[in-house]
Enzyme design. Structure first.
Site, short mmCIF file in Angstrom:
data_model
loop_
_atom_site.label_atom_id
_atom_site.label_comp_id
_atom_site.label_asym_id
_atom_site.label_seq_id
_atom_site.Cartn_x
_atom_site.Cartn_y
_atom_site.Cartn_z
N GLU A 1 39.20 50.73 35.56
CA GLU A 1 38.99 50.73 37.01
C GLU A 1 39.97 51.65 37.72
OE1 GLU A 1 36.39 49.44 38.04
OE2 GLU A 1 35.88 48.03 36.44
N ARG B 1 28.39 36.63 44.14
CA ARG B 1 26.98 36.28 43.97
C ARG B 1 26.84 34.94 43.24
NH1 ARG B 1 25.84 37.16 38.86
NH2 ARG B 1 27.03 38.69 37.68
N CYS C 1 37.87 39.20 39.47
CA CYS C 1 38.60 40.32 38.86
C CYS C 1 39.14 41.27 39.92
CB CYS C 1 37.69 41.09 37.90
SG CYS C 1 37.27 40.21 36.40
N HIS D 1 37.73 46.53 32.39
CA HIS D 1 36.60 45.61 32.24
C HIS D 1 35.92 45.87 30.89
CE1 HIS D 1 35.98 44.37 36.62
NE2 HIS D 1 35.88 43.25 35.90
#
Length: 191
Positions: free
Chosen positions: A80, A90, A143, A165
């Site tokens: 990232e 979600r 995260c 990730h």
């Protein structure tokens, strides 16, 4: 010698295990890393992770914090590049909390960049034969909250922070990738 704090997460979303924690724990116990790498398991909780990450940085004062997480639907390992100041889930976290369009820190910048060399880490992982790429989004789940918190809390310190990730992949490959990342971090920090 540098000190590295590597983090992974507890299981979530109905899974029995979380690859990120399995790999973090194994990396910290490897002979080549155990003298300078410590592992901590983080909760999948928006509310708790901010407090815990802040506390770890304050009390452990690592030179580097390498955070690991799961993004099972991704096709390759994602290193990232940035975290955003937003929580928008979600699915609920492990405490049932489901934030919508909520800032992590009301006074924080919209986004903060990784302070570890994402492209160098990707190259080191790719050199092992494992597919990795730089990612521009850590998502908006726990995260990202952990990553943003670490970057926010280290803005005025020398601690370097990065996040990797994992897709759904074998633990042996994930450990090989993290080992390459740790070696790259060590070489960068010793310059």
């Amino acid at each position: 010698m540098i000190s590295v704090l590597i983090t992974g997460f507890e299981p979530f979303g109905g899974r029995d295990r979380n690859l990120s924690w399995d790999v973090a724990a194994k990396a910290a116990s490897c002979d080549s890393f155990k003298d300078w790498v410590n592992a901590v398991r983080l909760p999948v909780s928006f509310r708790k992770v901010t407090e815990i990450v802040s506390g770890l940085l304050q009390y452990m004062k690592p030179d580097v914090m390498l955070m690991l997480g799961m993004a099972a639907k991704r096709e390759r390992i994602s290193v990232e590049r940035l975290a955003v100041n937003l929580q928008d889930a979600r699915i609920p976290d492990n405490e049932g909390f489901l934030p919508v369009d909520r800032p992590i820190f009301p006074d924080g910048e919209n986004a903060l960049f990784s302070t570890l060399p994402a492209k160098s880490i990707v190259s080191a992982i790719n050199d092992t034969g494992i597919d990795a790429a730089v990612s521009e989004s850590a998502g908006l789940y726990v995260c990202n909250t952990a990553f943003y918190t670490a970057l926010y809390r280290t803005r005025t310190t020398c601690t370097k922070v990065g996040f990797i990730h994992f897709p759904d992949m074998p633990a042996t490959e994930a450990l090989k990738a993290v080992s390459a990342a740790l070696e790259q971090i060590r070489s960068q920090c010793q310059k």
